[in-house]
Design a protein around this motif. Structure first.
Motif, PDB file in Angstrom:
ATOM      1  N   GLY A 272       0.387  -1.282  -0.079  1.00 32.23           N
ATOM      2  CA  GLY A 272       0.307   0.163   0.165  1.00 32.23           C
ATOM      3  C   GLY A 272       1.043   1.410  -0.005  1.00 32.23           C
ATOM      4  N   ASP A 273       2.207   1.574   0.218  1.00 35.68           N
ATOM      5  CA  ASP A 273       2.941   1.929  -0.535  1.00 35.68           C
ATOM      6  C   ASP A 273       3.002   3.094  -1.788  1.00 35.68           C
ATOM      7  OD1 ASP A 273       5.373   3.965   0.278  1.00 35.68           O
ATOM      8  OD2 ASP A 273       6.435   3.161   0.866  1.00 35.68           O
ATOM      9  N   LEU A 274       2.020   3.733  -1.707  1.00 38.23           N
ATOM     10  CA  LEU A 274       1.791   4.914  -2.643  1.00 38.23           C
ATOM     11  C   LEU A 274       2.428   5.329  -3.319  1.00 38.23           C
ATOM     12  CD1 LEU A 274      -0.780   5.084  -4.781  1.00 38.23           C
ATOM     13  CD2 LEU A 274      -1.366   7.438  -3.138  1.00 38.23           C
ATOM     14  N   GLY A 275       3.373   6.052  -2.417  1.00 43.36           N
ATOM     15  CA  GLY A 275       4.508   6.736  -2.644  1.00 43.36           C
ATOM     16  C   GLY A 275       5.660   6.387  -3.319  1.00 43.36           C
ATOM     17  N   MET A 276       6.171   5.325  -3.323  1.00 41.98           N
ATOM     18  CA  MET A 276       6.624   4.541  -3.408  1.00 41.98           C
ATOM     19  C   MET A 276       6.734   3.278  -4.546  1.00 41.98           C
ATOM     20  SD  MET A 276       9.289   1.190  -2.340  1.00 41.98           S
ATOM     21  CE  MET A 276       8.590  -0.103  -2.270  1.00 41.98           C
ATOM     22  N   ALA A 277       6.017   3.356  -5.404  1.00 44.05           N
ATOM     23  CA  ALA A 277       4.933   2.924  -6.630  1.00 44.05           C
ATOM     24  C   ALA A 277       4.089   3.922  -7.389  1.00 44.05           C
ATOM     25  CB  ALA A 277       3.565   2.039  -6.536  1.00 44.05           C
ATOM     26  N   SER A 278       4.569   5.003  -7.110  1.00 43.31           N
ATOM     27  CA  SER A 278       4.612   6.370  -7.717  1.00 43.31           C
ATOM     28  C   SER A 278       5.569   6.379  -8.649  1.00 43.31           C
ATOM     29  CB  SER A 278       3.787   7.767  -6.483  1.00 43.31           C
ATOM     30  OG  SER A 278       2.520   7.471  -6.545  1.00 43.31           O
ATOM     31  N   ALA A 279       7.005   7.116  -7.450  1.00 49.40           N
ATOM     32  CA  ALA A 279       8.460   7.288  -7.897  1.00 49.40           C
ATOM     33  C   ALA A 279       8.868   5.605  -8.789  1.00 49.40           C
ATOM     34  CB  ALA A 279       9.027   6.403  -6.561  1.00 49.40           C
ATOM     35  N   ALA A 280       8.249   4.477  -8.827  1.00 49.55           N
ATOM     36  CA  ALA A 280       9.097   3.581  -9.728  1.00 49.55           C
ATOM     37  C   ALA A 280       7.827   3.662 -11.038  1.00 49.55           C
ATOM     38  CB  ALA A 280       8.095   1.941  -9.431  1.00 49.55           C
ATOM     39  N   SER A 281       6.537   4.236 -11.157  1.00 47.66           N
ATOM     40  CA  SER A 281       6.176   5.118 -12.352  1.00 47.66           C
ATOM     41  C   SER A 281       6.924   6.411 -13.573  1.00 47.66           C
ATOM     42  CB  SER A 281       4.988   5.004 -11.667  1.00 47.66           C
ATOM     43  OG  SER A 281       3.849   4.043 -11.485  1.00 47.66           O
ATOM     44  N   LEU A 282       6.762   6.972 -12.221  1.00 51.49           N
ATOM     45  CA  LEU A 282       8.239   8.305 -12.678  1.00 51.49           C
ATOM     46  C   LEU A 282       9.520   8.223 -13.446  1.00 51.49           C
ATOM     47  CD1 LEU A 282       7.136  11.413 -12.761  1.00 51.49           C
ATOM     48  CD2 LEU A 282       9.048  11.543 -10.319  1.00 51.49           C
ATOM     49  N   TYR A 283       9.966   7.185 -12.605  1.00 53.55           N
ATOM     50  CA  TYR A 283      10.760   6.289 -13.264  1.00 53.55           C
ATOM     51  C   TYR A 283      10.461   5.638 -14.817  1.00 53.55           C
ATOM     52  CZ  TYR A 283      14.870   2.506 -13.407  1.00 53.55           C
ATOM     53  OH  TYR A 283      15.465   2.159 -13.665  1.00 53.55           O
ATOM     54  N   GLN A 284      10.038   4.996 -14.607  1.00 51.44           N
ATOM     55  CA  GLN A 284       9.397   4.411 -15.781  1.00 51.44           C
ATOM     56  C   GLN A 284       8.835   5.410 -16.804  1.00 51.44           C
ATOM     57  OE1 GLN A 284       5.350   2.518 -15.966  1.00 51.44           O
ATOM     58  NE2 GLN A 284       6.096   0.618 -17.245  1.00 51.44           N
ATOM     59  N   ALA A 285       8.405   6.665 -17.035  1.00 47.55           N
ATOM     60  CA  ALA A 285       8.000   7.791 -17.882  1.00 47.55           C
ATOM     61  C   ALA A 285       9.479   8.368 -17.763  1.00 47.55           C
ATOM     62  CB  ALA A 285       6.776   8.463 -16.371  1.00 47.55           C
ATOM     63  N   ILE A 286      10.159   8.363 -17.484  1.00 44.47           N
ATOM     64  CA  ILE A 286      11.606   9.191 -17.640  1.00 44.47           C
ATOM     65  C   ILE A 286      11.653   8.697 -19.141  1.00 44.47           C
ATOM     66  CG2 ILE A 286      13.207  10.648 -16.741  1.00 44.47           C
ATOM     67  CD1 ILE A 286      11.729  11.110 -14.551  1.00 44.47           C
ATOM     68  N   VAL A 287      12.110   6.993 -18.055  1.00 49.65           N
ATOM     69  CA  VAL A 287      13.486   6.577 -19.255  1.00 49.65           C
ATOM     70  C   VAL A 287      12.787   6.137 -20.523  1.00 49.65           C
ATOM     71  CG1 VAL A 287      14.395   3.728 -19.185  1.00 49.65           C
ATOM     72  CG2 VAL A 287      13.860   5.211 -17.361  1.00 49.65           C
ATOM     73  N   GLY A 288      11.172   6.171 -20.369  1.00 45.96           N
ATOM     74  CA  GLY A 288      10.977   6.036 -21.831  1.00 45.96           C
ATOM     75  C   GLY A 288      11.037   6.904 -22.758  1.00 45.96           C
ATOM     76  N   LEU A 289      10.861   7.856 -22.138  1.00 46.80           N
ATOM     77  CA  LEU A 289      10.512   9.797 -22.921  1.00 46.80           C
ATOM     78  C   LEU A 289      12.357   9.683 -23.232  1.00 46.80           C
ATOM     79  CD1 LEU A 289       9.810  12.210 -23.533  1.00 46.80           C
ATOM     80  CD2 LEU A 289      10.884  13.155 -21.778  1.00 46.80           C
ATOM     81  N   VAL A 290      12.944   9.604 -22.028  1.00 48.76           N
ATOM     82  CA  VAL A 290      14.785   9.509 -22.733  1.00 48.76           C
ATOM     83  C   VAL A 290      15.648   8.261 -24.507  1.00 48.76           C
ATOM     84  CG1 VAL A 290      17.026   8.496 -22.067  1.00 48.76           C
ATOM     85  CG2 VAL A 290      14.914  10.159 -20.468  1.00 48.76           C
ATOM     86  N   LEU A 291      14.560   7.183 -24.205  1.00 40.55           N
ATOM     87  CA  LEU A 291      14.635   6.555 -25.052  1.00 40.55           C
ATOM     88  C   LEU A 291      13.661   6.812 -26.538  1.00 40.55           C
ATOM     89  CD1 LEU A 291      13.734   2.777 -22.778  1.00 40.55           C
ATOM     90  CD2 LEU A 291      15.723   3.473 -23.987  1.00 40.55           C
ATOM     91  N   VAL A 292      12.738   7.261 -26.562  1.00 41.20           N
ATOM     92  CA  VAL A 292      11.981   7.806 -27.970  1.00 41.20           C
ATOM     93  C   VAL A 292      13.044   8.322 -28.566  1.00 41.20           C
ATOM     94  CG1 VAL A 292       9.828   8.758 -28.389  1.00 41.20           C
ATOM     95  CG2 VAL A 292       9.982   7.309 -27.357  1.00 41.20           C
ATOM     96  N   PHE A 293      13.819   9.879 -27.046  1.00 41.16           N
ATOM     97  CA  PHE A 293      14.259  10.865 -27.920  1.00 41.16           C
ATOM     98  C   PHE A 293      16.202  10.382 -28.357  1.00 41.16           C
ATOM     99  CE2 PHE A 293      11.936  13.878 -25.719  1.00 41.16           C
ATOM    100  CZ  PHE A 293      11.084  14.497 -26.765  1.00 41.16           C
ATOM    101  N   SER A 294      16.543   9.669 -27.530  1.00 33.91           N
ATOM    102  CA  SER A 294      17.534   8.173 -28.087  1.00 33.91           C
ATOM    103  C   SER A 294      16.972   7.834 -29.730  1.00 33.91           C
ATOM    104  CB  SER A 294      17.875   7.822 -27.496  1.00 33.91           C
ATOM    105  OG  SER A 294      17.881   8.728 -25.838  1.00 33.91           O
ATOM    106  N   THR A 295      16.144   7.284 -29.236  1.00 34.97           N
ATOM    107  CA  THR A 295      15.877   6.496 -30.588  1.00 34.97           C
ATOM    108  C   THR A 295      15.771   7.069 -32.050  1.00 34.97           C
ATOM    109  OG1 THR A 295      15.083   4.675 -29.509  1.00 34.97           O
ATOM    110  CG2 THR A 295      14.700   4.896 -31.423  1.00 34.97           C
ATOM    111  N   ASN A 296      14.855   8.383 -31.658  1.00 35.21           N
ATOM    112  CA  ASN A 296      14.460   9.278 -32.975  1.00 35.21           C
ATOM    113  C   ASN A 296      15.787   9.909 -33.360  1.00 35.21           C
ATOM    114  OD1 ASN A 296      12.305  10.606 -33.992  1.00 35.21           O
ATOM    115  ND2 ASN A 296      13.106  12.035 -33.527  1.00 35.21           N
TER     116      ASN A 296
END
Length: 309
Positions: A272-296
């Protein structure tokens, strides 16, 4: 003065295209409501959530949620699993889809319909159904595969307790469900190629294989590049149904099947740790954004016309 002129020009440009703007307005509203407004939830990753105080009333914790996440062994495991498994899915999936698309383009219309129906059907099945089918095949006691192994005098395998088998099992399951859908996209691109290219090549004495190698594949390269960029952009977003229902959330398989999405879901369900789950989700979003720009950026260096932006 220049700003005023630019604003007036933009206003005139907008007024000329007001019909197109009104036509796209519902889509703009949907994107804003469902994609931009929820970004407000990013603050949860930096807070120690107290449900009684609400989001803004809870204490700020800075980067503590990220520290807890990255100092655990889970961060490395789920990052490795997510990138490796999704990378395999993209490489093997695109290759198989191109091959099947080429085969369909070479077959007659009757065979294409049969091929298309058989391959497209699994795409409409839910992961829950596919999870039960997989369990019937791999059940340690009465599974079809273990019964076949017994019939061949081979010792049965406890599939749900050996992590090493699961990258292969997940890849095969992913291909079975998705390869038909992607193959249809490539097939559509292939049948849109001008037939005069093939006629000219045939007159010059090119074999069918040479026509595929010199005409078909080069002309669908932009389509392949587009799908690769789109898939790489979501390489850090796993198919939750695949990774949750197929391994059946078996703890012994986490070392090879646990990914960011299943980790976040389990964190919320168990701790039920909402903060840590949100941190993992934000980490997921940032890495995904970096990968899109890098691949492009990589695609732009080789061919600007094939890049998304």
């Amino acid at each position: 003065m220049r700003i005023g002129t630019a604003l007036r020009n933009e206003g005139k440009h907008f007024w000329r295209g007001k019909s197109l703007f009104l036509l796209s307005l519902p889509a703009i509203i949907i994107v804003f409501v469902f994609y931009y407004l929820p970004m407000y939830g990013i603050v949860i990753a930096f807070k120690d959530i107290n449900y009684a105080k609400g989001i803004w009333g809870s204490e700020w914790t800075g980067l503590d949620n990220f520290k807890f996440f990255f100092q655990s062994q889970d961060a490395m495991r789920i990052t490795r699993n997510t990138l490796l498994l999704n990378g395999i899915f993209i490489a093997v999936g695109i290759f198989c889809s191109v091959v099947i698309g080429l085969l369909m383009a070479e077959l007659g219309r009757k065979w294409v319909r049969i091929f298309q129906t058989v391959l497209f059907f699994p795409y409409f099945l839910s992961w829950v159904v596919i999870g039960f089918v997989t369990y019937i095949l791999l059940n340690p006691s009465y599974g079809v595969i273990n019964k076949a192994l017994e019939w061949m005098n081979v010792a049965p395998v406890d599939w749900y307790s050996i992590p090493g088998y699961w990258p292969v099992i997940l890849t095969l399951t992913y291909l079975w469900k998705n390869v038909g859908y992607t193959a249809i996209i490539f097939f559509t691109g292939l049948i849109a190629i001008d037939t005069t290219y093939y006629e000219a090549a045939s007159i010059d004495g090119a074999s069918r294989f040479q026509q595929i190698r010199k005409i078909s594949i080069p002309l669908i390269v932009p389509l392949i590049t587009l799908l690769v960029i789109l898939n790489v952009g979501r390489i850090f977003y796993s198919d939750f149904g695949l990774f949750y229902f197929i391994p059946r959330d078996a703890g012994m398989l986490y070392s090879t099947t646990d990914v960011v999405d299943t980790y976040v879901f389990r964190s919320l369900r168990v701790t039920g740790d909402l903060g840590m789950a949100s941190a993992a989700s934000l980490y997921q979003a940032i890495v995904g954004l970096v990968l899109v720009f890098s691949t492009n950026l990589i695609v732009r260096k080789f061919n600007k016309e094939n890049a998304l932006f």
